[in-house]
Design a protein around this motif. Structure first.
Motif, PDB file in Angstrom:
ATOM      1  N   GLU A 247       0.660  -1.139   0.096  1.00  0.00           N
ATOM      2  CA  GLU A 247      -0.179  -0.034   0.076  1.00  0.00           C
ATOM      3  C   GLU A 247       0.793   1.258   0.085  1.00  0.00           C
ATOM      4  O   GLU A 247       0.599   2.097  -0.749  1.00  0.00           O
ATOM      5  CB  GLU A 247      -0.840  -0.076   1.282  1.00  0.00           C
ATOM      6  CG  GLU A 247      -1.808   1.278   1.230  1.00  0.00           C
ATOM      7  CD  GLU A 247      -2.525   1.142   2.629  1.00  0.00           C
ATOM      8  OE1 GLU A 247      -3.914   1.812   2.627  1.00  0.00           O
ATOM      9  OE2 GLU A 247      -2.410   0.600   3.497  1.00  0.00           O
TER      10      GLU A 247
ATOM     11  N   GLU B  43       0.831   3.939  -3.193  1.00  0.00           N
ATOM     12  CA  GLU B  43       0.555   5.166  -2.737  1.00  0.00           C
ATOM     13  C   GLU B  43       1.738   6.336  -3.122  1.00  0.00           C
ATOM     14  O   GLU B  43       1.510   7.354  -3.742  1.00  0.00           O
ATOM     15  CB  GLU B  43       0.153   5.241  -1.237  1.00  0.00           C
ATOM     16  CG  GLU B  43      -0.623   6.664  -0.956  1.00  0.00           C
ATOM     17  CD  GLU B  43      -0.967   6.517   0.634  1.00  0.00           C
ATOM     18  OE1 GLU B  43      -2.094   6.911   0.702  1.00  0.00           O
ATOM     19  OE2 GLU B  43      -0.134   6.068   1.445  1.00  0.00           O
TER      20      GLU B  43
ATOM     21  N   ASP C   1      -8.238   7.122  -5.398  1.00  0.00           N
ATOM     22  CA  ASP C   1      -7.970   5.838  -4.666  1.00  0.00           C
ATOM     23  C   ASP C   1      -8.375   4.528  -5.366  1.00  0.00           C
ATOM     24  O   ASP C   1      -8.450   3.500  -4.632  1.00  0.00           O
ATOM     25  CB  ASP C   1      -8.613   5.903  -3.202  1.00  0.00           C
ATOM     26  CG  ASP C   1      -7.759   6.754  -2.513  1.00  0.00           C
ATOM     27  OD1 ASP C   1      -6.433   7.111  -2.586  1.00  0.00           O
ATOM     28  OD2 ASP C   1      -8.393   7.297  -1.340  1.00  0.00           O
TER      29      ASP C   1
ATOM     30  N   ARG D  44      -6.880   1.128  -4.749  1.00  0.00           N
ATOM     31  CA  ARG D  44      -6.657   0.369  -3.572  1.00  0.00           C
ATOM     32  C   ARG D  44      -7.599  -0.980  -3.818  1.00  0.00           C
ATOM     33  O   ARG D  44      -7.694  -1.872  -3.228  1.00  0.00           O
ATOM     34  CB  ARG D  44      -7.464   1.190  -2.483  1.00  0.00           C
ATOM     35  CG  ARG D  44      -6.408   2.245  -2.217  1.00  0.00           C
ATOM     36  CD  ARG D  44      -7.131   3.186  -0.893  1.00  0.00           C
ATOM     37  NE  ARG D  44      -6.031   4.246  -0.822  1.00  0.00           N
ATOM     38  CZ  ARG D  44      -4.916   4.456  -0.003  1.00  0.00           C
ATOM     39  NH1 ARG D  44      -4.555   3.083   0.594  1.00  0.00           N
ATOM     40  NH2 ARG D  44      -4.311   5.555   0.031  1.00  0.00           N
TER      41      ARG D  44
ATOM     42  N   LEU E 283      -5.668  -3.648  -5.389  1.00  0.00           N
ATOM     43  CA  LEU E 283      -4.851  -4.189  -4.165  1.00  0.00           C
ATOM     44  C   LEU E 283      -5.437  -5.098  -3.185  1.00  0.00           C
ATOM     45  O   LEU E 283      -4.903  -6.194  -3.037  1.00  0.00           O
ATOM     46  CB  LEU E 283      -4.296  -2.831  -3.546  1.00  0.00           C
ATOM     47  CG  LEU E 283      -3.195  -3.553  -2.276  1.00  0.00           C
ATOM     48  CD1 LEU E 283      -2.146  -4.171  -2.695  1.00  0.00           C
ATOM     49  CD2 LEU E 283      -2.694  -2.136  -1.340  1.00  0.00           C
TER      50      LEU E 283
END
Length: 262
Positions: A96, A100, A171, A174, A177
């Motif tokens: 993460e 990011e 985002d 995410r 992920l």
């Protein structure tokens, strides 16, 4: 006072270097590979001579920016994960943090790719940490046992390539992920259908990739390759010495999208 002068000069040089690196990150984020060092000097409030004394070219400055961003954003996550009681959660935390950082510095990475900064050594610390976290997770049974390090390396490339299909600062990545992390756990996992393919390096075509300025995730080799037409049509991944996401569903012909700050 004379005895303290060298120390004061060193402190002043360190402050200037910090201002230049911070300014460079801002300018490359806004302008991508086309950014000029004169703009960086102006943003930092220093003269061009001061900038070039510390950073003789764009590549040296971009290396410093990447080193700083890694030290601030990714290395702390790696250090925390190494002692996390749940290895799978630790690995998730590192992935993460890395994604990011890539999403936030997409244009900086594009500039670094264009300047030839990204080499196998660039990602060595990151991928070595992933390998160690994978081994720890498998030892405790938190991560499925049939994964090998190359699997995890390629998964990182897959996740980075998702950024080409959306606004990187959003985002949305995410979501993917989370899907990948579910696939790393042994719960309900089906056996993988074949062994991991060996790494393979395909040289970049000079007319389609050498000067395209695509961002990169360093340290991998891969057999993935797409034609210029395929690159314009859908996301794909091509890796040679360094790994890089090379396509966008909305990219222009040979120029990747550069996301501008509002």
């Amino acid at each position: 006072m004379a005895l303290d002068s060298p120390r004061l000069l060193r402190a002043d040089a360190a402050r200037n270097a910090e201002k230049i690196i911070r300014a460079a990150r801002e300018v490359f984020t806004e302008q991508g590979p086309d950014a000029h060092l004169d703009d960086v000097a102006r943003r930092a409030g220093v003269g061009a001579a001061t900038l070039f004394r510390r950073f003789p070219d764009k590549a040296a400055l971009l290396r410093a920016v990447l080193d700083q961003r890694f030290a601030e954003n990714v290395r702390p996550a790696i250090q925390t994960a190494a002692h996390h009681p749940d290895p799978a959660s630790g690995l998730a935390h590192v992935l993460e943090a890395a994604l990011e950082s890539v999403a936030g510095d997409y244009n900086v990475l594009a500039a670094a790719r264009s300047a030839g900064v990204l080499t196998p050594a660039t990602g060595q610390e990151f991928f070595a940490a992933l390998d160690a976290l994978l081994a720890r997770g498998q030892h405790t049974g938190a991560i499925r046992a049939d994964l090998v390090p190359d699997d995890l390396h390629r998964i990182v490339v897959m996740l980075v390539s998702v950024l080409w299909t959306m606004e990187p600062r959003e985002d949305g990545w995410r979501r993917y992920l989370a899907l990948v992390l579910d696939g790393l756990t042994p719960t309900g996992a089906r056996p993988l259908p074949c062994p991991a393919p060996p790494p393979h390096c395909t040289p970049a075509h000079p007319d389609t990739e050498a000067d395209a300025g695509h961002p990169a995730v360093p340290g991998l080799s891969s057999s993935a390759r797409s034609s210029p037409r395929a690159r314009r049509a859908k996301p794909s991944v091509c890796v040679c010495v360094v790994s890089r996401a090379t396509a966008s569903s909305r990219s222009r012909r040979d120029t990747p999208p550069r996301w501008r700050s509002p």
